[in-house]
Design a protein around this motif. Structure first.
Motif, PDB file in Angstrom:
ATOM      1  N   GLY A 234       6.803  24.169 117.950  1.00 51.76           N
ATOM      2  CA  GLY A 234       5.792  23.728 118.930  1.00 51.76           C
ATOM      3  C   GLY A 234       4.606  22.939 118.478  1.00 51.76           C
ATOM      4  O   GLY A 234       3.976  22.388 119.252  1.00 51.76           O
ATOM      5  N   LEU A 235       4.341  22.989 117.270  1.00 50.66           N
ATOM      6  CA  LEU A 235       3.038  22.494 116.718  1.00 50.66           C
ATOM      7  C   LEU A 235       3.474  20.827 116.644  1.00 50.66           C
ATOM      8  O   LEU A 235       4.345  20.698 115.817  1.00 50.66           O
ATOM      9  CB  LEU A 235       2.716  23.094 115.347  1.00 50.66           C
ATOM     10  CG  LEU A 235       1.460  22.496 114.606  1.00 50.66           C
ATOM     11  CD1 LEU A 235       0.174  22.548 115.386  1.00 50.66           C
ATOM     12  CD2 LEU A 235       1.304  22.947 113.202  1.00 50.66           C
ATOM     13  N   LEU A 236       2.374  19.991 116.995  1.00 50.58           N
ATOM     14  CA  LEU A 236       2.757  18.599 117.002  1.00 50.58           C
ATOM     15  C   LEU A 236       1.562  17.658 116.727  1.00 50.58           C
ATOM     16  O   LEU A 236       0.583  17.787 117.616  1.00 50.58           O
ATOM     17  CB  LEU A 236       3.596  18.126 118.419  1.00 50.58           C
ATOM     18  CG  LEU A 236       4.191  16.829 118.443  1.00 50.58           C
ATOM     19  CD1 LEU A 236       5.405  16.913 117.409  1.00 50.58           C
ATOM     20  CD2 LEU A 236       4.258  16.379 119.843  1.00 50.58           C
ATOM     21  N   PRO A 237       1.393  16.956 115.658  1.00 54.71           N
ATOM     22  CA  PRO A 237       0.211  16.050 115.405  1.00 54.71           C
ATOM     23  C   PRO A 237       0.637  14.839 116.232  1.00 54.71           C
ATOM     24  O   PRO A 237       1.524  14.715 117.113  1.00 54.71           O
ATOM     25  CB  PRO A 237       0.465  15.630 113.854  1.00 54.71           C
ATOM     26  CG  PRO A 237       1.992  15.701 113.784  1.00 54.71           C
ATOM     27  CD  PRO A 237       2.439  16.897 114.720  1.00 54.71           C
ATOM     28  N   ASP A 238      -0.674  13.974 116.508  1.00 57.46           N
ATOM     29  CA  ASP A 238      -0.578  12.870 117.250  1.00 57.46           C
ATOM     30  C   ASP A 238       0.195  11.779 116.328  1.00 57.46           C
ATOM     31  O   ASP A 238       0.845  10.827 116.968  1.00 57.46           O
ATOM     32  CB  ASP A 238      -1.612  12.366 117.814  1.00 57.46           C
ATOM     33  CG  ASP A 238      -2.292  13.510 118.948  1.00 57.46           C
ATOM     34  OD1 ASP A 238      -1.495  13.631 119.812  1.00 57.46           O
ATOM     35  OD2 ASP A 238      -3.359  13.873 118.747  1.00 57.46           O
ATOM     36  N   ILE A 239      -0.223  11.754 115.165  1.00 54.43           N
ATOM     37  CA  ILE A 239       0.584  10.900 114.247  1.00 54.43           C
ATOM     38  C   ILE A 239       0.881  11.565 112.782  1.00 54.43           C
ATOM     39  O   ILE A 239       0.046  12.394 112.438  1.00 54.43           O
ATOM     40  CB  ILE A 239      -0.686   9.783 113.656  1.00 54.43           C
ATOM     41  CG1 ILE A 239      -1.197   9.025 115.255  1.00 54.43           C
ATOM     42  CG2 ILE A 239       0.012   8.539 112.892  1.00 54.43           C
ATOM     43  CD1 ILE A 239      -2.072   8.120 114.796  1.00 54.43           C
ATOM     44  N   LEU A 240       2.027  11.307 112.288  1.00 55.51           N
ATOM     45  CA  LEU A 240       2.379  11.968 110.881  1.00 55.51           C
ATOM     46  C   LEU A 240       2.525  10.819 109.919  1.00 55.51           C
ATOM     47  O   LEU A 240       3.342   9.816 110.389  1.00 55.51           O
ATOM     48  CB  LEU A 240       3.718  12.811 111.395  1.00 55.51           C
ATOM     49  CG  LEU A 240       4.413  13.215 109.708  1.00 55.51           C
ATOM     50  CD1 LEU A 240       3.714  14.158 109.501  1.00 55.51           C
ATOM     51  CD2 LEU A 240       5.826  13.545 110.125  1.00 55.51           C
ATOM     52  N   ALA A 241       1.750  10.724 108.887  1.00 55.45           N
ATOM     53  CA  ALA A 241       1.920   9.945 107.885  1.00 55.45           C
ATOM     54  C   ALA A 241       2.909  10.359 106.726  1.00 55.45           C
ATOM     55  O   ALA A 241       2.800  11.759 106.171  1.00 55.45           O
ATOM     56  CB  ALA A 241       0.444   9.535 107.226  1.00 55.45           C
ATOM     57  N   TYR A 242       3.474   9.584 105.838  1.00 53.35           N
ATOM     58  CA  TYR A 242       4.548  10.193 104.947  1.00 53.35           C
ATOM     59  C   TYR A 242       4.743   9.070 104.114  1.00 53.35           C
ATOM     60  O   TYR A 242       4.771   7.811 104.347  1.00 53.35           O
ATOM     61  CB  TYR A 242       5.865  10.820 105.670  1.00 53.35           C
ATOM     62  CG  TYR A 242       6.172   9.895 106.752  1.00 53.35           C
ATOM     63  CD1 TYR A 242       7.480   8.778 106.278  1.00 53.35           C
ATOM     64  CD2 TYR A 242       5.967  10.170 107.773  1.00 53.35           C
ATOM     65  CE1 TYR A 242       7.851   8.057 107.247  1.00 53.35           C
ATOM     66  CE2 TYR A 242       6.803   9.544 108.999  1.00 53.35           C
ATOM     67  CZ  TYR A 242       7.456   8.468 108.737  1.00 53.35           C
ATOM     68  OH  TYR A 242       7.988   7.605 109.696  1.00 53.35           O
ATOM     69  N   SER A 243       5.282   9.272 102.702  1.00 56.06           N
ATOM     70  CA  SER A 243       5.874   8.401 102.009  1.00 56.06           C
ATOM     71  C   SER A 243       6.539   8.898 100.908  1.00 56.06           C
ATOM     72  O   SER A 243       7.459   9.887 100.838  1.00 56.06           O
ATOM     73  CB  SER A 243       4.568   7.671 101.262  1.00 56.06           C
ATOM     74  OG  SER A 243       4.759   6.845 100.277  1.00 56.06           O
ATOM     75  N   LYS A 244       6.025   8.937  99.597  1.00 53.81           N
ATOM     76  CA  LYS A 244       6.675   9.436  98.204  1.00 53.81           C
ATOM     77  C   LYS A 244       8.097   9.198  98.096  1.00 53.81           C
ATOM     78  O   LYS A 244       8.609   8.127  97.955  1.00 53.81           O
ATOM     79  CB  LYS A 244       6.025  11.011  98.235  1.00 53.81           C
ATOM     80  CG  LYS A 244       4.596  10.859  97.966  1.00 53.81           C
ATOM     81  CD  LYS A 244       4.070  10.587  96.437  1.00 53.81           C
ATOM     82  CE  LYS A 244       2.901  10.870  96.475  1.00 53.81           C
ATOM     83  NZ  LYS A 244       2.238  10.535  95.280  1.00 53.81           N
ATOM     84  N   SER A 245       8.877  10.308  98.652  1.00 50.80           N
ATOM     85  CA  SER A 245      10.344  10.312  98.317  1.00 50.80           C
ATOM     86  C   SER A 245      11.129   9.842  99.419  1.00 50.80           C
ATOM     87  O   SER A 245      12.288   9.719  99.500  1.00 50.80           O
ATOM     88  CB  SER A 245      10.605  11.779  98.385  1.00 50.80           C
ATOM     89  OG  SER A 245      10.323  12.746  99.541  1.00 50.80           O
ATOM     90  N   LEU A 246      10.373   9.169 100.630  1.00 46.25           N
ATOM     91  CA  LEU A 246      11.291   8.368 101.648  1.00 46.25           C
ATOM     92  C   LEU A 246      12.013   7.317 101.141  1.00 46.25           C
ATOM     93  O   LEU A 246      13.025   6.852 101.459  1.00 46.25           O
ATOM     94  CB  LEU A 246      10.205   7.846 102.439  1.00 46.25           C
ATOM     95  CG  LEU A 246      10.572   6.822 103.522  1.00 46.25           C
ATOM     96  CD1 LEU A 246      11.449   7.684 104.520  1.00 46.25           C
ATOM     97  CD2 LEU A 246       9.698   6.379 104.463  1.00 46.25           C
ATOM     98  N   GLY A 247      11.582   6.659  99.898  1.00 44.90           N
ATOM     99  CA  GLY A 247      12.333   5.582  99.239  1.00 44.90           C
ATOM    100  C   GLY A 247      13.287   5.876  98.199  1.00 44.90           C
ATOM    101  O   GLY A 247      13.848   5.138  97.659  1.00 44.90           O
ATOM    102  N   GLY A 248      13.793   7.546  98.315  1.00 42.85           N
ATOM    103  CA  GLY A 248      14.580   7.943  97.270  1.00 42.85           C
ATOM    104  C   GLY A 248      14.243   7.717  96.054  1.00 42.85           C
ATOM    105  O   GLY A 248      15.295   7.732  95.085  1.00 42.85           O
ATOM    106  N   GLY A 249      13.065   7.386  95.569  1.00 43.66           N
ATOM    107  CA  GLY A 249      12.745   7.159  94.143  1.00 43.66           C
ATOM    108  C   GLY A 249      13.067   5.890  93.691  1.00 43.66           C
ATOM    109  O   GLY A 249      12.852   5.503  92.452  1.00 43.66           O
ATOM    110  N   LYS A 250      13.521   4.863  94.648  1.00 41.27           N
ATOM    111  CA  LYS A 250      13.825   3.711  94.069  1.00 41.27           C
ATOM    112  C   LYS A 250      12.823   2.546  95.214  1.00 41.27           C
ATOM    113  O   LYS A 250      12.437   1.496  94.508  1.00 41.27           O
ATOM    114  CB  LYS A 250      15.242   3.262  94.326  1.00 41.27           C
ATOM    115  CG  LYS A 250      16.038   3.877  93.240  1.00 41.27           C
ATOM    116  CD  LYS A 250      15.767   3.086  91.914  1.00 41.27           C
ATOM    117  CE  LYS A 250      16.849   3.542  90.697  1.00 41.27           C
ATOM    118  NZ  LYS A 250      16.202   3.026  89.582  1.00 41.27           N
ATOM    119  N   ALA A 251      12.772   3.016  96.086  1.00 41.75           N
ATOM    120  CA  ALA A 251      12.034   1.830  97.107  1.00 41.75           C
ATOM    121  C   ALA A 251      10.580   2.282  97.449  1.00 41.75           C
ATOM    122  O   ALA A 251      10.314   3.431  97.626  1.00 41.75           O
ATOM    123  CB  ALA A 251      12.585   1.925  98.423  1.00 41.75           C
TER     124      ALA A 251
END
Length: 440
Positions: A234-251
């Motif tokens: 039930g915990l919710l931010p208004d904005i979530l930022a992410y990166s790093k492994s989103l590209g699978g180590g290639k993108a």
């Protein structure tokens, strides 16, 4: 890095948790690419996705045409996130994701609010904007940045409340447009309690402050849940930022996802549609790669993998702490993200200062030098690559890929045990004589 033992040799190839050198040796990578390599080096499904894109000669990017890859990635991310976190933007780096989130928060309030809050030990990036919200000691030179950035102690809800009150306008209105929070600080191994995060959520709701969660490092399964905040229902931010492994180590791709009602108020009109844009936003091969990376996270249960790693690293590192109380002060971590805090003590720190004089401007240099001596020995004698956090207490970081094998983890634990058994004083003096003195 070459001074401290890395970078002199040439890498031939890398796969999973292993780096193969041109001299025929191989190195166990326990750094996890500093959060980038949750999928490991050259995951076969990631390679195949990129190869298919190239072989089919798909179009990379053209602002005039709809991108099915962009739409699919945004849809998939929305399906995985809770609540109405549903509209995403995909730039190239974590710092860009944070900057986009900050801009949206400022625009949401139409520039009527001028204050943003960030933690004292925060790390949000090194661009001028995100860098001005970064409290890490490595960001010691202060470039010009965002105005009215107010600092609060990490984990202290009362201090956040006090900061909000201190910036209240004469008419009683709130002047804070955004609150930056790292639910789990990957550079210090600290975390907000569940009750504290829920208090922050209520405060931001009551004062209409945009709550931004930065999970650039900790996202996509690293801590044993898809994102650290999602362990709290039930915990919710208004904005979530992410990166790093989103590209699978290639993108090179990052993202921030915003609740629909905030996006609609901030940008959903023709006059504002390009107030935020980047050249490589939604680049075809990057988004196609990220789609497959997220598929792997879900289908291979990366959060479950992180919990399995924790079941080995947690007890293993604690055994080492108990076996070497003079060397290890404490161990902290979660999932596939741990820090070993070495206990140099005053005498050893004094010795470090004598061995390498002239670093009085850095009060943590002695601790860094001690930690680096352990890192160098692990690499030289055991062919294991680790790193240390430049933030706060400078722990030795143990943060392997989620593709690491149990046997590899046991190998690392045995090597760390054998290294610490030599004693920090011996490791320190040997490291300085071999590396630092030779470099000078």
């Amino acid at each position: 890095m070459t001074t401290f033992g890395f970078g002199r040799e040439l890498v031939d190839r890398a796969e999973g948790a292993w780096v193969h050198m041109r001299d025929g040796s191989r190195v166990l990578d326990m750094s996890g690419g500093v959060g980038v390599l949750n999928h490991g080096h050259n995951h076969p499904r990631i390679l195949a996705a990129r190869a298919r894109f190239a072989e089919q000669r798909r179009m990379e990017v053209h602002k005039a045409f709809f991108s099915p890859y962009l739409a699919a990635l945004s849809h998939n991310v929305a399906e995985l996130l809770p609540g109405d976190l549903s509209i995403s933007y995909f730039p190239n780096s974590g710092a860009e994701a944070n900057e986009g989130a900050i801009k949206l928060a400022y625009k949401y309030h139409e520039g009527r609010r001028q204050t943003i809050l960030r933690a004292d030990i925060s790390f949000h990036g090194k661009t001028l904007g995100a860098g001005s919200l970064t409290g890490s000691a490595e960001n010691h030179f202060r470039f010009p940045g965002l105005p009215n950035a107010v600092v609060y102690p990490y984990g202290d809800v009362a201090a956040v409340r006090a900061a909000v009150e201190a910036t209240r306008r004469p008419d009683g209105g709130c002047d804070v447009y955004a609150l930056m929070v790292e639910p789990y600080s990957a550079s210090s191994m600290r975390h907000w309690s569940e009750s504290a995060l829920r208090e922050l959520r209520k405060l931001c709701t009551d004062e209409d402050i945009v709550l931004i969660f930065d999970e650039v490092y900790t996202g996509w399964g690293k801590t044993g849940s898809l994102f650290y905040f999602m362990r709290h229902e039930g915990l919710l931010p208004d904005i979530l930022a992410y990166s790093k492994s989103l590209g699978g180590g290639k993108a090179s791709i990052s993202g921030y996802t915003v609740r629909e009602k905030l996006f609609r108020k901030a940008y959903d009109r023709l006059s504002d549609v390009i107030l935020h844009s980047t050249t490589y936003y939604g680049f075809g091969e990057e988004t196609a790669t990220a789609i497959e990376a997220v598929n792997v996270v879900v289908e291979d249960d990366f959060p479950g993998r992180a919990r399995q790693i924790e079941a080995i690293l947690g007890p293993g590192l604690d055994r080492i702490r108990k076996a070497h109380p003079d060397a290890v002060d404490r161990v902290a971590g979660v999932g596939s993200l741990y820090g070993v805090f070495l206990a140099g003590g005053p005498k050893l720190l004094d010795l470090a200062g004598k061995l390498v004089p002239g670093f009085a401007h850095d009060p943590r240099f002695g601790t860094k030098l001690i930690t680096l001596s352990v890192i160098a020995h692990l690499y030289r004698e055991h062919k294991i690559m680790t790193y240390y956090s430049p933030n706060v207490e400078n722990p030795l970081m143990v943060a392997p890929t989620l593709m690491v094998e149990p046997a590899d983890l046991e190998h690392f634990l045995q090597a760390l045990d054998a290294t610490l058994a030599l004693g920090l004083r011996r490791l320190l003096t040997g490291f300085v004589r071999e590396k630092v003195s030779a470099a000078w």
